[in-house]
Design a protein around this motif. Structure first.
Motif, mmCIF file in Angstrom:
data_model
loop_
_atom_site.group_PDB
_atom_site.id
_atom_site.type_symbol
_atom_site.label_atom_id
_atom_site.label_comp_id
_atom_site.label_asym_id
_atom_site.label_seq_id
_atom_site.Cartn_x
_atom_site.Cartn_y
_atom_site.Cartn_z
ATOM 1 N N THR A 236 0.858 -1.274 0.022
ATOM 2 C CA THR A 236 -0.096 -0.055 -0.075
ATOM 3 C C THR A 236 0.937 1.085 -0.077
ATOM 4 O OG1 THR A 236 -0.261 0.250 2.455
ATOM 5 C CG2 THR A 236 -1.612 -1.303 1.128
ATOM 6 N N SER A 237 0.201 2.408 -0.177
ATOM 7 C CA SER A 237 1.208 3.668 -0.390
ATOM 8 C C SER A 237 1.690 4.107 0.977
ATOM 9 C CB SER A 237 0.077 4.634 -0.755
ATOM 10 O OG SER A 237 -0.764 4.999 0.190
ATOM 11 N N ARG A 238 0.933 3.929 2.036
ATOM 12 C CA ARG A 238 1.391 4.636 3.314
ATOM 13 C C ARG A 238 1.368 5.926 3.477
ATOM 14 N NH1 ARG A 238 4.368 1.376 7.655
ATOM 15 N NH2 ARG A 238 4.652 -0.694 6.641
ATOM 16 N N LEU A 239 0.228 6.592 2.663
ATOM 17 C CA LEU A 239 0.192 7.927 2.632
ATOM 18 C C LEU A 239 -0.819 8.607 3.375
ATOM 19 C CD1 LEU A 239 0.595 8.551 -1.213
ATOM 20 C CD2 LEU A 239 1.928 9.658 0.388
ATOM 21 N N SER A 240 -1.346 7.554 4.366
ATOM 22 C CA SER A 240 -2.515 7.669 5.071
ATOM 23 C C SER A 240 -2.312 9.345 6.036
ATOM 24 C CB SER A 240 -3.210 7.054 5.838
ATOM 25 O OG SER A 240 -2.210 6.128 6.621
ATOM 26 N N GLU A 271 -10.166 3.137 -2.796
ATOM 27 C CA GLU A 271 -9.996 3.455 -1.475
ATOM 28 C C GLU A 271 -9.882 5.209 -1.140
ATOM 29 O OE1 GLU A 271 -9.914 1.168 0.665
ATOM 30 O OE2 GLU A 271 -10.056 -0.359 -1.100
ATOM 31 N N LEU A 272 -9.611 5.776 -2.141
ATOM 32 C CA LEU A 272 -9.845 7.302 -2.289
ATOM 33 C C LEU A 272 -11.009 7.979 -2.081
ATOM 34 C CD1 LEU A 272 -6.615 8.525 -4.520
ATOM 35 C CD2 LEU A 272 -6.755 7.970 -2.033
ATOM 36 N N TRP A 274 -13.609 5.930 -0.955
ATOM 37 C CA TRP A 274 -14.335 5.390 0.299
ATOM 38 C C TRP A 274 -13.822 6.574 1.272
ATOM 39 C CZ3 TRP A 274 -16.989 1.736 2.395
ATOM 40 C CH2 TRP A 274 -17.351 0.674 1.899
ATOM 41 N N LEU A 369 -2.965 5.866 16.420
ATOM 42 C CA LEU A 369 -2.769 6.147 14.868
ATOM 43 C C LEU A 369 -2.306 7.311 14.714
ATOM 44 C CD1 LEU A 369 -5.797 4.352 13.206
ATOM 45 C CD2 LEU A 369 -3.461 3.607 13.141
ATOM 46 N N ASP A 371 -2.599 8.430 11.661
ATOM 47 C CA ASP A 371 -3.241 8.901 10.437
ATOM 48 C C ASP A 371 -4.808 8.901 10.908
ATOM 49 O OD1 ASP A 371 -4.330 6.322 10.315
ATOM 50 O OD2 ASP A 371 -3.310 5.610 8.965
ATOM 51 N N ASN A 377 -11.990 6.410 10.629
ATOM 52 C CA ASN A 377 -11.547 5.589 11.648
ATOM 53 C C ASN A 377 -13.201 5.100 12.149
ATOM 54 O OD1 ASN A 377 -9.686 4.266 13.473
ATOM 55 N ND2 ASN A 377 -10.588 5.505 15.057
HETATM 56 C C1 FAD Z 1 -11.082 -0.119 11.979
HETATM 57 C C2 FAD Z 1 -10.332 0.878 10.894
HETATM 58 C C3 FAD Z 1 -9.907 1.911 11.475
HETATM 59 C C4 FAD Z 1 -9.334 2.828 10.153
HETATM 60 N N1 FAD Z 1 -9.235 4.197 10.814
HETATM 61 C C5 FAD Z 1 -8.547 4.936 9.806
HETATM 62 C C6 FAD Z 1 -7.861 6.209 10.274
HETATM 63 O O1 FAD Z 1 -8.007 6.592 11.575
HETATM 64 N N2 FAD Z 1 -7.256 6.798 9.208
HETATM 65 C C7 FAD Z 1 -7.321 6.718 8.035
HETATM 66 O O2 FAD Z 1 -6.573 7.298 7.151
HETATM 67 N N3 FAD Z 1 -7.785 5.356 7.538
HETATM 68 C C8 FAD Z 1 -8.355 4.504 8.626
HETATM 69 N N4 FAD Z 1 -8.514 3.380 8.156
HETATM 70 C C9 FAD Z 1 -8.732 3.014 6.546
HETATM 71 C C10 FAD Z 1 -7.212 2.393 6.297
HETATM 72 O O3 FAD Z 1 -7.052 1.098 6.947
HETATM 73 C C11 FAD Z 1 -5.956 3.343 6.093
HETATM 74 O O4 FAD Z 1 -6.549 4.516 5.399
HETATM 75 C C12 FAD Z 1 -4.953 2.510 5.493
HETATM 76 O O5 FAD Z 1 -4.515 1.309 6.234
HETATM 77 C C13 FAD Z 1 -3.825 3.672 5.226
HETATM 78 O O6 FAD Z 1 -2.636 2.990 5.028
HETATM 79 P P1 FAD Z 1 -2.165 3.393 3.253
HETATM 80 O O7 FAD Z 1 -2.079 5.074 3.382
HETATM 81 O O8 FAD Z 1 -1.114 2.755 2.994
HETATM 82 O O9 FAD Z 1 -3.557 2.983 2.428
HETATM 83 P P2 FAD Z 1 -3.490 2.732 0.868
HETATM 84 O O10 FAD Z 1 -3.921 1.446 0.662
HETATM 85 O O11 FAD Z 1 -2.511 3.043 0.065
HETATM 86 O O12 FAD Z 1 -4.758 3.687 0.427
HETATM 87 C C14 FAD Z 1 -4.824 4.995 -0.005
HETATM 88 C C15 FAD Z 1 -5.446 6.184 0.947
HETATM 89 O O13 FAD Z 1 -6.889 5.940 0.589
HETATM 90 C C16 FAD Z 1 -7.730 6.198 2.100
HETATM 91 N N5 FAD Z 1 -8.115 5.011 2.399
HETATM 92 C C17 FAD Z 1 -7.599 3.693 2.164
HETATM 93 N N6 FAD Z 1 -8.759 2.811 2.704
HETATM 94 C C18 FAD Z 1 -9.568 3.387 3.200
HETATM 95 C C19 FAD Z 1 -10.890 3.188 4.140
HETATM 96 N N7 FAD Z 1 -11.124 1.934 4.185
HETATM 97 N N8 FAD Z 1 -11.587 4.274 4.487
HETATM 98 C C20 FAD Z 1 -11.410 5.438 4.320
HETATM 99 N N9 FAD Z 1 -10.104 5.695 3.491
HETATM 100 C C21 FAD Z 1 -9.364 4.900 3.168
HETATM 101 C C22 FAD Z 1 -6.472 6.710 2.934
HETATM 102 O O14 FAD Z 1 -6.492 7.760 3.049
HETATM 103 C C23 FAD Z 1 -5.285 6.011 2.617
HETATM 104 O O15 FAD Z 1 -3.825 6.604 2.701
HETATM 105 C C24 FAD Z 1 -9.176 2.508 9.082
HETATM 106 C C25 FAD Z 1 -9.703 1.329 8.590
HETATM 107 C C26 FAD Z 1 -10.202 0.378 9.785
HETATM 108 C C27 FAD Z 1 -10.863 -0.990 9.076
#
Ligand code: FAD
Length: 445
Positions: A236-240, A271-272, A274, A369, A371, A377
């Protein structure tokens, strides 16, 4: 009198490019100031070591340097105090006609901004907040019946259908050289002066950190669909955290994903979407902050008392005896980030296997977290607890052992976060806990 000066209030938009408030202010005003407030009502509730505060502090420093570079010496005014008093006071001192910022959709921020706007209005100063953080905000997307979307797939379709080019084109910032110089003696307070200590944060902060991650992820985006569920991989991107604090623009990410003709990019774009979806849910239903989206689930008889408290503690500390759950919780505690698959697994474990209220888990994530974002969340927790919109059905319960076998087949991730021989016995039996969970939910909706 034509407006002459504005104050840009930076909050979760800590960058100098593609920036709604900067573009607006520089486009309409001759003199523009920028300010960031370390807001006491938020900070005072945090422990002395908080990775987020360090992330913000470092990102504010970087932004100040970037603004100074582009404006030949100007930069950010940085204050520590209650924004509800500081912003109106500063606006008066600087003699601006308008305060401009990016819209924040969290209920507490909405209240704070309303208080600031009222105080400014008393002095004939305007308060303008602009869409920056999301592609579609508030009720810009409505169902055929004119209401909010509570199911993701039709929301996504409406989102894609309505995606005119201006939605994703950058908010170009021009005229930064007109940013007003800072007064003598202006400086950014040290972390210690804000009442915080340095943490183990190892992440590169600011737009520089975001850019580094983004450059790397663009080369991997095509594999996202196949790798995203495996926590041992860099899938994943870890950009959260960067999206949370606005060190990178959502429009830039969406634009890139739209140009990519791969399943991976489409899945990432989803995911963006979502992210926007949960923001619109929170905006329409601010009550979800502490209540079930589906009101019938307010009646779930969650476990309480000494046993539940002890189990909650074991979950928090990664001592449930389920290796994937425990490794995930340790990832959260030691890095401030947890993989999405594991957020689902740990949230499901707490709410279904332990029968503990989703709000307790949601608050724990909120504290740890990096992020942490209320909309995402809360949406994620209510999804896992089956109390949310478009949530996991209550009778579909993750088996934490099967999840480990499927998504960490070689145990690589588990080993990374588990010490040698560090396997306590399971605190509950999954098969029995599952039956209890089904009983808890049955007949409620
Ligand atoms: C119980 C639970 C709690 C969570 N809490 C948070 C939180 O506090 N903050 C948060 O940013 N995300 C949250 N998420 C969504 C998701 O888990 C994280 O955004 C993601 O793991 C961040 O890693 P990434 O940037 O590598 O994601 P990537 O997979 O690279 O996704 C890109 C971006 O898309 C957005 N995104 C991805 N998945 C979701 C999703 N399901 N809902 C909304 N946005 C999403 C995020 O901004 C993320 O950085 C939560 C999910 C669950 C199931």
């Amino acid at each position: 009198m034509t407006p002459t000066a504005a104050l840009v209030w930076f909050r979760r938009d800590l960058r100098a490019r593609d920036h709604a408030a900067l573009r607006e202010a520089l486009g309409r005003f001759g003199r523009v100031h920028g300010v960031f407030v370390f807001d006491r009502p938020i900070l005072d509730a945090l422990p002395e070591e908080d990775r987020r505060v360090e992330f913000i502090h470092g990102s504010v420093r970087e932004l100040d340097r970037e603004l100074a570079r582009q404006s030949k010496g100007a930069g950010l005014l940085v204050r520590h105090g209650d924004a509800r008093e500081l912003i109106p006071r500063l606006a008066l001192e600087l003699g601006v006609q308008e305060v401009v910022c990016a819209t924040d959709y969290e209920p507490k921020a909405i209240q704070r901004d309303a208080a600031v706007a009222r105080a400014l209005e008393a002095h004939n100063i305007a308060f303008t907040s602009l869409r920056d953080k999301v592609i579609f905000e508030k009720d810009e997307l409505k169902t055929g019946a004119g209401g909010m979307y509570s199911v993701f797939t039709p929301y996504r379709k409406a989102w894609m259908r309505s995606l005119a080019p201006h939605r994703v084109s950058p908010f170009e910032v021009e005229g930064l050289e007109r940013l007003a110089p800072k007064g003598a003696g202006e400086r950014i307070p040290e972390l210690a002066e804000l009442g915080f200590r340095k943490t183990d944060l190892s992440l590169r902060v600011g737009s520089g950190g975001a850019r580094e991650l983004w450059d790397g992820f663009q080369t991997r985006i095509g594999n996202y669909q196949q790798d995203r569920d495996f926590p041992a991989l860099e899938g994943t991107s870890r950009l959260s955290v960067h999206l949370r604090f606005g060190t990178i623009s959502i429009r830039e990410l969406v634009r890139f994903a739209l140009t990519q003709d791969t399943e991976g990019a489409q899945s990432w774009l989803n995911e963006l979407v979502w992210r926007d979806f949960y923001h619109q849910i929170l905006w329409h239903r601010p009550d979800v902050e502490s209540h079930a989206f589906k009101r019938a689930y307010e009646a779930v008889p969650w476990e309480e008392g000494a046993v539940a408290d002890a189990r909650f503690e074991a979950w928090c500390e990664g001592r449930t005896g389920y290796p994937l759950v425990d490794a995930a919780m340790r990832q959260l505690l030691s890095t401030g980030w947890m993989h999405n698959r594991l957020r689902m697994v740990t949230a499901s474990f707490l709410t279904k296997d332990l029968g503990i209220h989703w709000l307790r888990g949601e608050r724990f994530f909120a504290r740890h977290l990096l992020d942490y974002d209320l909309a995402a969340n809360n949406g994620g927790w209510q999804w896992a607890a089956s109390t949310g919109c478009d949530a996991q059905p209550w009778f579909r319960i993750f088996n934490p052992t099967t999840q480990a076998r499927t998504f960490d087949p070689k145990g690589e991730f588990i080993r990374r976060y588990q010490g040698d021989g560090d396997f306590p016995p399971p605190i509950v039996d999954h098969a029995l806990a599952r039956q209890d969970a089904l009983r808890r939910f049955k007949g409620l909706a």
